[in-house]
Design a protein around this motif. Structure first.
Motif, PDB file in Angstrom:
ATOM      1  N   PRO A  62       0.820  -1.223   0.000  1.00 32.39           N
ATOM      2  CA  PRO A  62       0.000   0.000   0.000  1.00 32.39           C
ATOM      3  C   PRO A  62       0.849   1.266   0.000  1.00 32.39           C
ATOM      4  O   PRO A  62       2.038   1.258   0.339  1.00 32.39           O
ATOM      5  CB  PRO A  62      -0.805  -0.143   1.303  1.00 32.39           C
ATOM      6  N   ALA A  63       0.213   2.379  -0.348  1.00 35.73           N
ATOM      7  CA  ALA A  63       0.915   3.662  -0.463  1.00 35.73           C
ATOM      8  C   ALA A  63       1.644   4.010   0.834  1.00 35.73           C
ATOM      9  O   ALA A  63       1.090   3.902   1.929  1.00 35.73           O
ATOM     10  CB  ALA A  63      -0.088   4.757  -0.813  1.00 35.73           C
ATOM     11  N   LEU A  64       2.902   4.427   0.700  1.00 33.64           N
ATOM     12  CA  LEU A  64       3.735   4.783   1.842  1.00 33.64           C
ATOM     13  C   LEU A  64       3.277   6.131   2.398  1.00 33.64           C
ATOM     14  O   LEU A  64       3.121   7.102   1.647  1.00 33.64           O
ATOM     15  CB  LEU A  64       5.191   4.852   1.388  1.00 33.64           C
ATOM     16  N   ALA A  65       3.068   6.206   3.713  1.00 37.23           N
ATOM     17  CA  ALA A  65       2.511   7.432   4.301  1.00 37.23           C
ATOM     18  C   ALA A  65       3.358   7.929   5.457  1.00 37.23           C
ATOM     19  O   ALA A  65       3.861   7.142   6.272  1.00 37.23           O
ATOM     20  CB  ALA A  65       1.088   7.162   4.802  1.00 37.23           C
ATOM     21  N   GLY A  66       3.550   9.254   5.491  1.00 38.54           N
ATOM     22  CA  GLY A  66       4.091   9.906   6.681  1.00 38.54           C
ATOM     23  C   GLY A  66       2.901  10.412   7.477  1.00 38.54           C
ATOM     24  O   GLY A  66       2.111   9.636   7.999  1.00 38.54           O
ATOM     25  N   THR A  67       2.734  11.737   7.549  1.00 39.38           N
ATOM     26  CA  THR A  67       1.504  12.285   8.122  1.00 39.38           C
ATOM     27  C   THR A  67       0.361  12.192   7.127  1.00 39.38           C
ATOM     28  O   THR A  67      -0.798  12.374   7.477  1.00 39.38           O
ATOM     29  CB  THR A  67       1.722  13.744   8.527  1.00 39.38           C
ATOM     30  N   SER A  68       0.685  11.933   5.862  1.00 40.90           N
ATOM     31  CA  SER A  68      -0.292  11.669   4.801  1.00 40.90           C
ATOM     32  C   SER A  68       0.405  10.829   3.737  1.00 40.90           C
ATOM     33  O   SER A  68       1.640  10.728   3.742  1.00 40.90           O
ATOM     34  CB  SER A  68      -0.796  12.988   4.185  1.00 40.90           C
ATOM     35  N   PRO A  69      -0.347  10.213   2.826  1.00 38.56           N
ATOM     36  CA  PRO A  69       0.299   9.441   1.752  1.00 38.56           C
ATOM     37  C   PRO A  69       0.582  10.287   0.507  1.00 38.56           C
ATOM     38  O   PRO A  69       0.885   9.728  -0.549  1.00 38.56           O
ATOM     39  CB  PRO A  69      -0.745   8.356   1.462  1.00 38.56           C
ATOM     40  N   ASN A  70       0.511  11.593   0.610  1.00 35.05           N
ATOM     41  CA  ASN A  70       0.654  12.451  -0.572  1.00 35.05           C
ATOM     42  C   ASN A  70       2.031  12.327  -1.224  1.00 35.05           C
ATOM     43  O   ASN A  70       3.046  12.228  -0.541  1.00 35.05           O
ATOM     44  CB  ASN A  70       0.399  13.914  -0.206  1.00 35.05           C
ATOM     45  N   GLN A  71       2.042  12.359  -2.524  1.00 37.75           N
ATOM     46  CA  GLN A  71       3.270  12.433  -3.314  1.00 37.75           C
ATOM     47  C   GLN A  71       3.070  13.488  -4.398  1.00 37.75           C
ATOM     48  O   GLN A  71       1.942  13.857  -4.720  1.00 37.75           O
ATOM     49  CB  GLN A  71       3.586  11.094  -3.983  1.00 37.75           C
ATOM     50  N   ALA A  72       4.178  13.937  -4.958  1.00 37.46           N
ATOM     51  CA  ALA A  72       4.090  14.959  -5.999  1.00 37.46           C
ATOM     52  C   ALA A  72       3.628  14.344  -7.311  1.00 37.46           C
ATOM     53  O   ALA A  72       4.110  13.290  -7.725  1.00 37.46           O
ATOM     54  CB  ALA A  72       5.446  15.635  -6.196  1.00 37.46           C
ATOM     55  N   ALA A  73       2.699  15.010  -7.943  1.00 40.39           N
ATOM     56  CA  ALA A  73       2.275  14.606  -9.282  1.00 40.39           C
ATOM     57  C   ALA A  73       3.127  15.358 -10.302  1.00 40.39           C
ATOM     58  O   ALA A  73       3.094  16.580 -10.363  1.00 40.39           O
ATOM     59  CB  ALA A  73       0.795  14.952  -9.487  1.00 40.39           C
ATOM     60  N   ASN A  74       3.905  14.590 -11.048  1.00 44.15           N
ATOM     61  CA  ASN A  74       4.734  15.193 -12.098  1.00 44.15           C
ATOM     62  C   ASN A  74       4.373  14.490 -13.402  1.00 44.15           C
ATOM     63  O   ASN A  74       5.126  13.660 -13.905  1.00 44.15           O
ATOM     64  CB  ASN A  74       6.216  15.027 -11.769  1.00 44.15           C
ATOM     65  N   PRO A  75       3.205  14.800 -13.950  1.00 41.35           N
ATOM     66  CA  PRO A  75       2.722  14.012 -15.088  1.00 41.35           C
ATOM     67  C   PRO A  75       3.510  14.245 -16.368  1.00 41.35           C
ATOM     68  O   PRO A  75       4.062  15.328 -16.597  1.00 41.35           O
ATOM     69  CB  PRO A  75       1.279  14.510 -15.249  1.00 41.35           C
ATOM     70  N   GLN A  76       3.568  13.208 -17.201  1.00 44.36           N
ATOM     71  CA  GLN A  76       3.939  13.436 -18.594  1.00 44.36           C
ATOM     72  C   GLN A  76       2.867  14.338 -19.199  1.00 44.36           C
ATOM     73  O   GLN A  76       1.708  14.329 -18.778  1.00 44.36           O
ATOM     74  CB  GLN A  76       4.004  12.109 -19.344  1.00 44.36           C
ATOM     75  N   THR A  77       3.269  15.110 -20.157  1.00 43.27           N
ATOM     76  CA  THR A  77       2.358  16.134 -20.678  1.00 43.27           C
ATOM     77  C   THR A  77       2.383  16.192 -22.195  1.00 43.27           C
ATOM     78  O   THR A  77       3.358  15.787 -22.835  1.00 43.27           O
ATOM     79  CB  THR A  77       2.751  17.528 -20.149  1.00 43.27           C
ATOM     80  N   LEU A  78       1.306  16.729 -22.743  1.00 43.34           N
ATOM     81  CA  LEU A  78       1.244  17.107 -24.149  1.00 43.34           C
ATOM     82  C   LEU A  78       0.883  18.588 -24.200  1.00 43.34           C
ATOM     83  O   LEU A  78      -0.100  19.014 -23.594  1.00 43.34           O
ATOM     84  CB  LEU A  78       0.185  16.286 -24.893  1.00 43.34           C
ATOM     85  N   SER A  79       1.678  19.363 -24.910  1.00 41.64           N
ATOM     86  CA  SER A  79       1.421  20.792 -25.004  1.00 41.64           C
ATOM     87  C   SER A  79       1.671  21.261 -26.426  1.00 41.64           C
ATOM     88  O   SER A  79       2.139  20.499 -27.291  1.00 41.64           O
ATOM     89  CB  SER A  79       2.292  21.567 -24.006  1.00 41.64           C
ATOM     90  N   VAL A  80       1.362  22.530 -26.664  1.00 40.96           N
ATOM     91  CA  VAL A  80       1.420  23.095 -28.014  1.00 40.96           C
ATOM     92  C   VAL A  80       2.195  24.417 -27.960  1.00 40.96           C
ATOM     93  O   VAL A  80       1.923  25.242 -27.068  1.00 40.96           O
ATOM     94  CB  VAL A  80       0.000  23.354 -28.558  1.00 40.96           C
ATOM     95  N   PRO A  81       3.125  24.658 -28.867  1.00 42.96           N
ATOM     96  CA  PRO A  81       3.824  25.951 -28.869  1.00 42.96           C
ATOM     97  C   PRO A  81       2.862  27.104 -29.138  1.00 42.96           C
ATOM     98  O   PRO A  81       1.927  26.969 -29.937  1.00 42.96           O
ATOM     99  CB  PRO A  81       4.830  25.802 -30.029  1.00 42.96           C
ATOM    100  N   ALA A  82       3.098  28.212 -28.476  1.00 43.03           N
ATOM    101  CA  ALA A  82       2.230  29.377 -28.660  1.00 43.03           C
ATOM    102  C   ALA A  82       2.283  29.898 -30.094  1.00 43.03           C
ATOM    103  O   ALA A  82       1.307  30.476 -30.586  1.00 43.03           O
ATOM    104  CB  ALA A  82       2.634  30.480 -27.687  1.00 43.03           C
TER     105      ALA A  82
END
Length: 425
Positions: A294-314
């Motif tokens: 199960p998810a590892l927890a300190g005071t909460s199990p929160n982790q950083a979301a660093n998603p792969q992304t798709l974007s478009v040049p301006a």
């Protein structure tokens, strides 16, 4: 995603080197159809095949807007984009990760996708993940796939040591340390942890203790390194040098090296990116019983979301069409296919449901998909000077501390004074 890059960098470079030429339809734009250039960083065979199928399906349905696929490399994408943005040659659809694109967004290189994304796409992704791709109030990318850090266990070894296999939604760091001690023998440390590049892991898991590191964003961010921020490195250090239940040698190795040792029976448990389940499912020897805890927890199990992304040049002449293609990729069946190819977590709930239905939750998918609910934005992702601080200050300082060359007060001082140097404070 950084750990993932390290573990599979060689394969990425090899494939990037083999496939730098665009593939797909060769379309003469002057003859009518619009051509969108899509640079994908997918490099594992299943995810490359899934990407090609998605592009082929789009091209079949959209004869007036054809997508031309090219292979990029995770190791080179940042420098490549710097050159491409400055030269006005960036592809129409860019594959990257949220921590890397924030700087480009602040420099005005990325289009606002907010007006182009449908309500279905927006509502399927948790708000915390959207915040990871929102810069100064502008949605600069669509989040696609995510990884979490999980504990992989050799369940045979845990059971032989009398450690109950946890079935609760989360598992505390104290419980991890206790299990590591109980599975440690004179010939085998209980835990291995590939931390050759430790910063991303420490920053992500630090959220579970409320360790935010940064306050504010952009050029106005400030750094604080207190007890909450130091919890993760301190606990890892204690397991390695006080309990001696974590192999200190593993802390200098890559994640893939440690997983190889885990499969050879060197450790009872390892901590790694969730994508490692693919390697275990494919390479575990007969009779090797493993599972994702199960998810590892300190005071909460929160982790950083660093998603792969798709974007478009301006400055792309086809922002609307490129955004429509991204919408197409974000369909549940497409995102699920990419996620299964990469063994990563889809950003959208419909796609996660599709993965669960396809896999039955086997081979670690159940616990991995459950962990998606704890992924949220982290302050460091919006800090302009974070990449420089990470590479020049945090990584070498953490390596020295985890190598038992410095103590905790020294780590705290080096991180703080290093930020002052980088940010001009």
């Amino acid at each position: 995603m950084h750990l993932r890059r390290l573990g599979l960098a060689a394969a990425a470079v090899l494939l990037a080197g083999c496939a730098t030429a665009p593939v797909g339809p060769d379309v003469d734009e002057s003859a009518g159809p619009i051509t969108l250039r899509f640079q994908s960083l997918a490099f594992q065979e299943p995810s490359v095949a899934a990407t090609e199928r998605i592009v082929a399906a789009w091209n079949a349905e959209h004869p007036d807007v054809q997508v031309q696929l090219a292979q990029g490399s995770w190791d080179a994408v940042h420098d490549q984009l710097v050159t491409q943005f400055q030269g006005g040659t960036a592809p129409d659809v860019i594959h990257d990760e949220s921590a890397d694109i924030a700087g480009f967004a602040r420099q005005g290189y990325l289009a606002d996708l907010g007006p182009h994304l449908s309500e279905d796409t927006r509502s399927g992704v948790p708000q915390g993940v959207w915040e990871a791709v929102t810069v100064d109030g502008t949605v600069v990318a669509a989040p696609t796939l995510l990884q979490s850090y999980v504990v992989f266990a050799n369940t045979t070894v845990l059971e032989q040591a009398g450690v109950t296999i946890p079935t609760s939604p989360t598992w505390t760091w104290d419980e991890l340390a206790d299990a590591a001690r109980r599975t440690t023998t004179p010939d085998r440390p209980g835990l291995g942890w590939g931390m050759r590049q430790p910063t991303a892991t420490v920053m992500s898991l630090g959220l579970g203790f409320g360790g935010t590191f940064f306050t504010g964003g952009g050029d106005a961010a400030t750094l604080q390194v207190g007890d909450a921020e130091l919890q993760v490195p301190r606990r890892i250090h204690d397991m390695a040098y006080a309990d001696r239940s974590l192999d200190p040698t593993s802390l200098t190795q890559s994640g893939s090296d440690v997983i190889t040792a885990f499969l050879a029976g060197r450790y009872a448990m390892v901590v790694a990116g969730s994508y490692v389940a693919q390697q275990l499912a494919e390479a575990a020897p007969p009779g090797f019983a493993w599972r994702v805890l199960p998810a590892l927890a300190g005071t909460s199990p929160n982790q950083a979301a660093n998603p792969q992304t798709l974007s478009v040049p301006a400055d792309s002449p086809h922002v609307e069409q490129a955004a429509e293609f991204i919408e197409f990729v974000m369909r549940a069946e497409n995102l699920a296919a990419l996620a299964q190819g990469e063994w990563l977590i889809p950003a959208s709930e419909p796609a996660r449901n599709a993965v669960h239905a396809a896999t039955g939750g086997r081979d670690g998918w159940e616990a991995t998909l459950d962990g998606a609910q704890y992924l949220t934005t982290a302050p460091f992702q919006g800090v302009a000077d974070y990449p420089q601080w990470k590479d020049q200050i945090a990584t070498p300082a953490l390596q020295r501390y985890l190598g038992n060359q410095t103590d905790l007060p020294t780590l705290q001082r080096e991180l703080t004074e290093g930020w002052a140097q980088v940010a001009g404070g």
